[in-house]
Design an enzyme around this catalytic site. Sequence first.
Site, PDB file in Angstrom:
ATOM      1  CG  ASP A  98      -0.070  -0.304   2.512  1.00  0.00           C
ATOM      2  OD1 ASP A  98       1.150  -0.077   2.490  1.00  0.00           O
ATOM      3  OD2 ASP A  98      -0.661  -0.752   3.518  1.00  0.00           O
ATOM      4  CD  GLU A 120       0.694  -6.671   2.934  1.00  0.00           C
ATOM      5  OE1 GLU A 120       0.677  -5.428   2.880  1.00  0.00           O
ATOM      6  OE2 GLU A 120       1.548  -7.318   3.554  1.00  0.00           O
ATOM      7  CD  GLU A 134       0.581   4.149   4.811  1.00  0.00           C
ATOM      8  OE1 GLU A 134      -0.334   4.759   5.413  1.00  0.00           O
ATOM      9  OE2 GLU A 134       1.769   4.490   4.875  1.00  0.00           O
ATOM     10  CG  HIS A 211       6.667   3.965   9.994  1.00  0.00           C
ATOM     11  ND1 HIS A 211       6.456   2.725  10.505  1.00  0.00           N
ATOM     12  CD2 HIS A 211       6.126   3.956   8.759  1.00  0.00           C
ATOM     13  CE1 HIS A 211       5.825   1.975   9.604  1.00  0.00           C
ATOM     14  NE2 HIS A 211       5.605   2.708   8.536  1.00  0.00           N
ATOM     15  NE  ARG A 213       4.056   9.676   4.572  1.00  0.00           N
ATOM     16  CZ  ARG A 213       4.839  10.492   3.879  1.00  0.00           C
ATOM     17  NH1 ARG A 213       4.516  11.755   3.741  1.00  0.00           N
ATOM     18  NH2 ARG A 213       5.919  10.055   3.283  1.00  0.00           N
ATOM     19  CG  HIS A 244      10.682   5.169   9.742  1.00  0.00           C
ATOM     20  ND1 HIS A 244      10.733   6.193   8.834  1.00  0.00           N
ATOM     21  CD2 HIS A 244      10.210   4.089   9.073  1.00  0.00           C
ATOM     22  CE1 HIS A 244      10.302   5.752   7.660  1.00  0.00           C
ATOM     23  NE2 HIS A 244       9.983   4.468   7.782  1.00  0.00           N
TER      24      HIS A 244
HETATM   25  C1  UD1 Z   1       6.765   4.683   3.640  1.00  0.00           C
HETATM   26  C2  UD1 Z   1       5.372   4.258   3.183  1.00  0.00           C
HETATM   27  C3  UD1 Z   1       4.653   3.511   4.288  1.00  0.00           C
HETATM   28  C4  UD1 Z   1       5.484   2.360   4.796  1.00  0.00           C
HETATM   29  C5  UD1 Z   1       6.856   2.852   5.201  1.00  0.00           C
HETATM   30  C6  UD1 Z   1       7.739   1.698   5.552  1.00  0.00           C
HETATM   31  C7  UD1 Z   1       4.220   5.750   1.642  1.00  0.00           C
HETATM   32  C8  UD1 Z   1       3.421   6.986   1.487  1.00  0.00           C
HETATM   33  N1  UD1 Z   1       4.591   5.456   2.882  1.00  0.00           N
HETATM   34  O1  UD1 Z   1       6.620   5.606   4.682  1.00  0.00           O
HETATM   35  O2  UD1 Z   1       3.422   3.007   3.807  1.00  0.00           O
HETATM   36  O3  UD1 Z   1       4.852   1.815   5.925  1.00  0.00           O
HETATM   37  O4  UD1 Z   1       7.462   3.533   4.075  1.00  0.00           O
HETATM   38  O5  UD1 Z   1       8.845   2.126   6.301  1.00  0.00           O
HETATM   39  O6  UD1 Z   1       4.494   5.074   0.694  1.00  0.00           O
HETATM   40  N2  UD1 Z   1      14.116   8.412   4.585  1.00  0.00           N
HETATM   41  C9  UD1 Z   1      15.486   8.366   4.487  1.00  0.00           C
HETATM   42  N3  UD1 Z   1      16.076   7.190   4.120  1.00  0.00           N
HETATM   43  C10 UD1 Z   1      15.373   6.065   3.855  1.00  0.00           C
HETATM   44  C11 UD1 Z   1      13.967   6.114   3.962  1.00  0.00           C
HETATM   45  C12 UD1 Z   1      13.353   7.296   4.313  1.00  0.00           C
HETATM   46  O7  UD1 Z   1      16.158   9.348   4.736  1.00  0.00           O
HETATM   47  O8  UD1 Z   1      15.967   5.030   3.552  1.00  0.00           O
HETATM   48  C13 UD1 Z   1      13.459   9.690   4.977  1.00  0.00           C
HETATM   49  C14 UD1 Z   1      13.475  10.721   3.844  1.00  0.00           C
HETATM   50  O9  UD1 Z   1      13.634  11.999   4.384  1.00  0.00           O
HETATM   51  C15 UD1 Z   1      12.066  10.569   3.264  1.00  0.00           C
HETATM   52  C16 UD1 Z   1      11.253  10.298   4.532  1.00  0.00           C
HETATM   53  O10 UD1 Z   1      12.098   9.446   5.304  1.00  0.00           O
HETATM   54  O11 UD1 Z   1      11.661  11.727   2.584  1.00  0.00           O
HETATM   55  C17 UD1 Z   1       9.917   9.673   4.358  1.00  0.00           C
HETATM   56  O12 UD1 Z   1       9.987   8.527   3.528  1.00  0.00           O
HETATM   57  P1  UD1 Z   1       8.659   8.059   2.708  1.00  0.00           P
HETATM   58  O13 UD1 Z   1       9.006   6.863   1.908  1.00  0.00           O
HETATM   59  O14 UD1 Z   1       8.060   9.215   1.985  1.00  0.00           O
HETATM   60  O15 UD1 Z   1       7.632   7.700   3.836  1.00  0.00           O
HETATM   61  P2  UD1 Z   1       7.730   6.693   5.042  1.00  0.00           P
HETATM   62  O16 UD1 Z   1       7.220   7.416   6.226  1.00  0.00           O
HETATM   63  O17 UD1 Z   1       9.075   6.081   5.072  1.00  0.00           O
HETATM   64  N1  UDP Z   2      12.371  -3.814  10.151  1.00  0.00           N
HETATM   65  C1  UDP Z   2      13.765  -3.894  10.022  1.00  0.00           C
HETATM   66  N2  UDP Z   2      14.535  -3.063  10.788  1.00  0.00           N
HETATM   67  C2  UDP Z   2      14.007  -2.162  11.657  1.00  0.00           C
HETATM   68  C3  UDP Z   2      12.592  -2.075  11.777  1.00  0.00           C
HETATM   69  C4  UDP Z   2      11.813  -2.911  10.992  1.00  0.00           C
HETATM   70  O1  UDP Z   2      14.266  -4.697   9.240  1.00  0.00           O
HETATM   71  O2  UDP Z   2      14.772  -1.453  12.328  1.00  0.00           O
HETATM   72  C5  UDP Z   2      11.529  -4.671   9.290  1.00  0.00           C
HETATM   73  C6  UDP Z   2      10.452  -5.436  10.024  1.00  0.00           C
HETATM   74  O3  UDP Z   2      10.922  -6.699  10.454  1.00  0.00           O
HETATM   75  C7  UDP Z   2       9.355  -5.563   8.979  1.00  0.00           C
HETATM   76  C8  UDP Z   2       9.520  -4.313   8.136  1.00  0.00           C
HETATM   77  O4  UDP Z   2      10.828  -3.815   8.424  1.00  0.00           O
HETATM   78  O5  UDP Z   2       9.555  -6.675   8.134  1.00  0.00           O
HETATM   79  C9  UDP Z   2       8.466  -3.322   8.502  1.00  0.00           C
HETATM   80  O6  UDP Z   2       8.783  -2.097   7.996  1.00  0.00           O
HETATM   81  P1  UDP Z   2       8.025  -0.780   8.453  1.00  0.00           P
HETATM   82  O7  UDP Z   2       7.561  -0.916   9.857  1.00  0.00           O
HETATM   83  O8  UDP Z   2       8.939   0.337   8.126  1.00  0.00           O
HETATM   84  O9  UDP Z   2       6.813  -0.714   7.424  1.00  0.00           O
HETATM   85  P2  UDP Z   2       5.302  -1.270   7.426  1.00  0.00           P
HETATM   86  O10 UDP Z   2       5.367  -2.739   7.593  1.00  0.00           O
HETATM   87  O11 UDP Z   2       4.566  -0.568   8.515  1.00  0.00           O
HETATM   88  O12 UDP Z   2       4.812  -0.852   6.090  1.00  0.00           O
END
Ligand code: UD1
Ligand code: UDP
Length: 413
Positions: A98, A120, A134, A211, A213, A244
């Site tokens: 999602d 999924e 999501e 994490h 939003r 995160h």
């Molecule tokens: C995203 C997904 C969420 C998922 C989550 C898993 C969307 C809208 N959200 O949320 O559904 O649960 O990933 O973790 O698709 N950033 C870094 N390095 C990284 C990753 C993120 O610096 O490796 C920072 C960046 O500033 C980025 C911000 O995190 O702009 C947000 O990342 P983003 O992918 O937009 O949203 P998540 O909150 O990570």
């Molecule tokens: N995870 C990881 N390292 C971390 C935190 C989570 O590898 O420090 C893994 C966790 O086991 C799971 C996935 O990341 O498989 C979940 O990611 P996240 O919570 O970011 O996203 P969501 O599942 O909510 O979309």
Amino acid sequence: MKCRVIAVLGTRPEAIKLALVIDQLRRRSDEFDTAVIHTGQHRTMLDNALQLFKIKPDFDLDVMRPNQTLNSLTVRVLDTVENACRRFEPNMMLVQGDTTTAFASALAAYYSKIPVGHVEAGLRSHDIYNPFPEEANRRCVSVLTGIHFAPTALSRDKLLAEGVPNEQIVVTGNTVVDTLRALSNAPHSWENTPLQNIPTEGYRLILVTSHRRESLGADQEHMCLALKDLVAKHPDIRVIYPVHMNPNVRSTVNAILENTERIHLTEPLDYITFVSLLKKCFLVLTDSGGIQEEAPTFGKPVLVLRRVTERPEASMFGMSKIIGMSRESIVNETSALLTNQDTYLDMSEGDNPYGDGRASERIVEAVSRWFQGKTPLLDASQEFKLPPRSEQRRRKTDSVEIPVAAAAKAGGH
Ligand code: UD1
Ligand code: UDP
């Protein structure tokens, strides 16, 4: 003629949940030509998972920007995925879950008349702002999808209720259970990881992640204050919180929790280290989708830091509880598990209701049959069924109010 499949991933959970699907496709290379698009929605958090699973993306679209907005991210994914598809000319695109990567990629595929397989599929909270964005993303993906890989019977029912034809749905189990099973016996030490200096002997470890939003700001603050209350109240616990990388999460968490005794904030953990922590911890507080699905494999009770969940199976079977984001409920519910052994034991028994480790195999078999024009996509006897102990738990909890309704009634706060 081989079936050309393009799998798209962009965030940490998509890599973890598609790893074995990609592996299965590549093992059947006589039938499939497989390409992987990494949108780069996540950079560091995903690259670790790609290395672990030895996935080399064929297309790296590098869309991540610091503190990216949903609109700009969506536009970058739409644009770049179209180009990759034009070059690879797939018969099917596989997207997972999602995220914005999944939604924008499915839309790009649809505009190019490429059939979409959604891994999924059918999770629903029925509240488009929880989780945000999501819930809307996955509903939109469903509209664009040709084959829906529903993890459980409940998710199939949700799709049927929206008018998706039964012949287009396959109940597979969640692929995260495949990944966990493949890795959970891997030997692992915490040396040279962010956990290496945390004293664990004689302490119960509380694993925390958050994490979402919709929880940024006030909810996140309440949660952090509750963690402070908990360590003050229970001298034998340590909180381990891999934070995160979203800067909006980090600013709140660091401001409130940095330098708090027995609260350990760490960088995101690599997957193997994270799984070993999951195995070792006493209980989990999380708003993560994936972690809700993983914890039952190790019998770890989960307190879900959300108002609603689209993954109610664990709570239907008494293995998790939706507790909202108020400081009071977090402290009370966690304390109850820390002090009442019966409550704890009750939540830690039962098989994982989300999968049996064979989801990836089922997905790839169904894609193969689809490409050959065979029906049904998978024989009903081959689909994922709830394990017997979960069935028993369901009978035991039949009279309990369903968790989504209970959480909504509690109002979260
Ligand atoms: C995203 C997904 C969420 C998922 C989550 C898993 C969307 C809208 N959200 O949320 O559904 O649960 O990933 O973790 O698709 N950033 C870094 N390095 C990284 C990753 C993120 O610096 O490796 C920072 C960046 O500033 C980025 C911000 O995190 O702009 C947000 O990342 P983003 O992918 O937009 O949203 P998540 O909150 O990570
Ligand atoms: N995870 C990881 N390292 C971390 C935190 C989570 O590898 O420090 C893994 C966790 O086991 C799971 C996935 O990341 O498989 C979940 O990611 P996240 O919570 O970011 O996203 P969501 O599942 O909510 O979309």
